[in-house]
Every structure is written in C-alpha cells, then in structure tokens.
Design a protein around this motif. Sequence first.
Motif, PDB file in Angstrom:
ATOM      1  N   UNK A   7     -35.601  -3.963  16.083  1.00  0.00           N
ATOM      2  CA  UNK A   7     -36.060  -2.547  15.899  1.00  0.00           C
ATOM      3  C   UNK A   7     -34.621  -1.823  16.072  1.00  0.00           C
ATOM      4  N   UNK A   8     -33.650  -2.092  16.713  1.00  0.00           N
ATOM      5  CA  UNK A   8     -32.345  -1.380  16.833  1.00  0.00           C
ATOM      6  C   UNK A   8     -31.698  -1.310  15.690  1.00  0.00           C
ATOM      7  N   UNK A  10     -32.638  -1.993  12.694  1.00  0.00           N
ATOM      8  CA  UNK A  10     -33.376  -1.095  11.813  1.00  0.00           C
ATOM      9  C   UNK A  10     -32.914   0.333  11.588  1.00  0.00           C
ATOM     10  N   UNK A  11     -32.864   1.022  12.984  1.00  0.00           N
ATOM     11  CA  UNK A  11     -32.290   2.168  13.173  1.00  0.00           C
ATOM     12  C   UNK A  11     -30.758   2.396  12.601  1.00  0.00           C
TER      13      UNK A  11
ATOM     14  N   UNK B  44     -36.585   6.244   8.488  1.00  0.00           N
ATOM     15  CA  UNK B  44     -35.891   6.476   9.844  1.00  0.00           C
ATOM     16  C   UNK B  44     -36.570   7.018  10.902  1.00  0.00           C
ATOM     17  N   UNK B  47     -38.515   3.770  12.274  1.00  0.00           N
ATOM     18  CA  UNK B  47     -37.832   3.133  12.895  1.00  0.00           C
ATOM     19  C   UNK B  47     -37.318   3.732  14.232  1.00  0.00           C
ATOM     20  N   UNK B  48     -36.852   4.961  14.512  1.00  0.00           N
ATOM     21  CA  UNK B  48     -36.860   5.423  15.870  1.00  0.00           C
ATOM     22  C   UNK B  48     -37.755   5.390  16.804  1.00  0.00           C
ATOM     23  N   UNK B  50     -40.224   3.262  16.518  1.00  0.00           N
ATOM     24  CA  UNK B  50     -40.602   1.905  16.938  1.00  0.00           C
ATOM     25  C   UNK B  50     -39.528   1.281  18.027  1.00  0.00           C
ATOM     26  N   UNK B  51     -38.018   2.018  17.739  1.00  0.00           N
ATOM     27  CA  UNK B  51     -37.048   1.567  18.701  1.00  0.00           C
ATOM     28  C   UNK B  51     -37.472   1.666  20.008  1.00  0.00           C
ATOM     29  N   UNK B  54     -40.398  -0.654  21.556  1.00  0.00           N
ATOM     30  CA  UNK B  54     -40.109  -1.914  21.459  1.00  0.00           C
ATOM     31  C   UNK B  54     -38.879  -2.344  22.486  1.00  0.00           C
ATOM     32  N   UNK B  55     -37.938  -1.477  22.690  1.00  0.00           N
ATOM     33  CA  UNK B  55     -36.783  -2.114  23.298  1.00  0.00           C
ATOM     34  C   UNK B  55     -37.229  -1.721  24.757  1.00  0.00           C
ATOM     35  N   UNK B  64     -30.170  -4.496  26.163  1.00  0.00           N
ATOM     36  CA  UNK B  64     -31.277  -3.919  25.671  1.00  0.00           C
ATOM     37  C   UNK B  64     -31.932  -5.257  24.998  1.00  0.00           C
ATOM     38  N   UNK B  66     -36.057  -6.695  22.969  1.00  0.00           N
ATOM     39  CA  UNK B  66     -37.196  -6.525  22.723  1.00  0.00           C
ATOM     40  C   UNK B  66     -38.148  -7.685  23.454  1.00  0.00           C
TER      41      UNK B  66
END
Lengths: 208, 208
Positions: A7-8, A10-11, B44, B47-48, B50-51, B54-55, B64, B66
């Motif tokens: 997920x990181x 991807x960003x 984007x 993705x943000x 989701x980050x 999930x993280x 960091x 998931x």
Amino acid sequence: MSVLPKSVENVINEFSKLPGVGPKSASRMTYHYLRSPNKDATKLGQALVEMDEKTKFCSSCFNVTDEDICNICSSPLRDHSTLCIVEEPLDVVAFENSGIYNGLYFVLGGVISPAEGITASELRFKELEERVKSVINESEKGLELIVATNPSLEGEATAAYIQDIFNIFVKEGKIHISRLAMGLPTGADLEYADRLTLKRALEGRRDI
Amino acid sequence: MSVLPKSVENVINEFSKLPGVGPKSASRMTYHYLRSPNKDATKLGQALVEMDEKTKFCSSCFNVTDEDICNICSSPLRDHSTLCIVEEPLDVVAFENSGIYNGLYFVLGGVISPAEGITASELRFKELEERVKSVINESEKGLELIVATNPSLEGEATAAYIQDIFNIFVKEGKIHISRLAMGLPTGADLEYADRLTLKRALEGRRDI
C-alpha cells in the motif's frame, strides 16, 4: 521481498507520475504521510477522489467547474460579446487573478503540436465554431475574439489556425480577432532578452 | 468568488501541507490531475486512503507494515540477537536497500529534541526496554544493540540516553552497545569537510 508494504509502494508509484517528481521526492512525500499522526493521507486522498467526482468542464467555455455552466459564463456582469481563447483552465485562473478582464473565455484544451502528435481534431475547434456562431446570431454588437494562446511556436500556429477558420466572419464584419501583444515583460532586462522577444518588441513598438 | 471550484481548492490546500511544496507547486500538481484524462487523481486518492487504512506499526519493531509483525521481525533467516535502533521507518529502508545488515530493527519514532519539545517520554524507550529485556531472557547469545540515530546533536544525545538506560545490562555482560562509525563519507572531499566530521574522522582513525 520489498521492504515497504504494498500500500505504501502504491502511493510512491502514483506520486512519481507527477511531472517533476522523481522516485526520491515521491518517497519523501509518502514518508511524510507515514509520519503524520492526523490521517493527512486520507484527507488528501478523499480530496482527490472528490475532485475527480465533482469537477467537469463547463458546457459553454470548457473551463473546469463543478456546475453545468461555470460562474463566469453564467454571470450577467460579464461582457458576453468578448471571448478570450486560451489553451488550459489555468490560463483562465491567470487572467481572473489579475482582475484585468471582464469578458468570457473559451478553453481549447491545448495547442496544435505536430511534434507531440496533437492535431486540430483533438482540440475543441468544432465547439469553438458552434460557440462563435451562436454568439453572432444572438448578439447585435458582434463578437471580439482575443487569441491568448502561449507565445510559443505551437501557440502561434494555433492562433493562425483560428484566424483561418473565422476569416469569413471577419470579412463579413461579424467578428473582430486580436492577439495578445508580444514584447518585453515588465521588469525584464534588455540585455538578457532573447532575439525573438526583442524582434517582437521592436515590431510592436508604439508611439509615445 | 473564487475562480476555482471548491473541490479543486481543497486538493491544492492538502498538497500545500507537504514539506517543500509551496502554493505554486501545489497548484501545478493539482492542475496536472485536472488535465489527466485517466482519473489519475482518483488512483492516487484511493492509494492514499488505502495506505492510511492498511499500514500500522509492527508490534515488535514499530516499523511500518501491513501485518501485526513485520516480515523482518518474523523472518527466521535474520539474526534475532542484533537490534539496530533507528529514528524513522525510512532509516530501515536505507539499511534494507543497501543489503548490508541481517539483524532486526527497532524504530524509536524520533530523537530527543528539547528545541522541538520532544522529550524521552514521547519516544518508544519503554517499548525498547521491554524488547531488550525479552530478548535477553530468551537468547543465550546475548544481544548486540547498534545505535543508528543520525549523526546530529539530537541523534548523539539520544544515543547517550540509550547508553544510560542499558548501562546496567552492559555491566552484567548481557548486552553489547555500539554506535555507527562517524567520519568522511565515500567520495567526500577533505577540503570541504566540516570541522566536526574531520574531528570524528581523526578520532576514529584505524590502523592500516
């Protein structure tokens, strides 16, 4: 096995797609959000998704707006007999921020650029013709077209193309076409001005 | 009346919060998405979001990840008797990308910085103590702590603080603490090296 969660990654990938943002900067931007405790990534994320959902092109001038007709086109306070033709929505922002113009706009969506494979058919010339015709039919004052494409090779070629299309209306006295003046920008130093700018400044000299 | 729709202003605002990104760059980044036809802003944006969803922090090293335990901490191939103490998750990335280290990590979450009002209680010293104690109890080999905070004033102070906390275990011979070497970086030019770097390089000189 990558060190970072998917997920990181991807960003970072998405940030890297921005013009002028390399993988290093993209990582730095992403890490900023990983450190931020207030869910700032979610805030930017939701703002981006909302922007894509809400913004569309004004059906009259093709500027970016969140309504069918933008608030410039729908304003009765603006001069509807002047149309400033620009390349991009941000050119409209530049004019509006300067507060020097009170007419309407038309956003072409780019310039003719053989080098980048952009032909006239990919720009909004058909929509521009329709718009011009409808204004001519409605307005008694006639129409002034101000061609405000950039002072680049492509911008000049596009300006010439616009002149071509509407030549017949110009001859009939129905529209008047002008082009933004070219010359030295305020604060410029003659010493550092390029040849073409100097040439244009000379050609366009005015009596004082 | 603003020229730009609210949803666009929001994105510019959020981009402006990034370190090193001013209002001009933030606008440029936003306009890029307005021009892009493939819903890149949404990509984007998702993705943000989701980050953020999930993280989380590895419950063992606070990197960091998931998962509950990151894949470094859970790997049987890593040396579990060596712990590298770093400030931030990106320091882990730097070590991992270099491929020179095979132990585990512990992410402090910053450094002690009186100037910025960051005291020891805001960092993960309690978690570090627990971690160290549990490794000492489990392992027969003892534990090596490598202090890899940055070579800054704050990084040095934090390293000294870590030494203080674990001094008792060092005396008991249960752990061994080391600090990353300081000196000239590869490719550096002596001529331009700052005084402190030169001093450290001299102090740390090795027989050849």
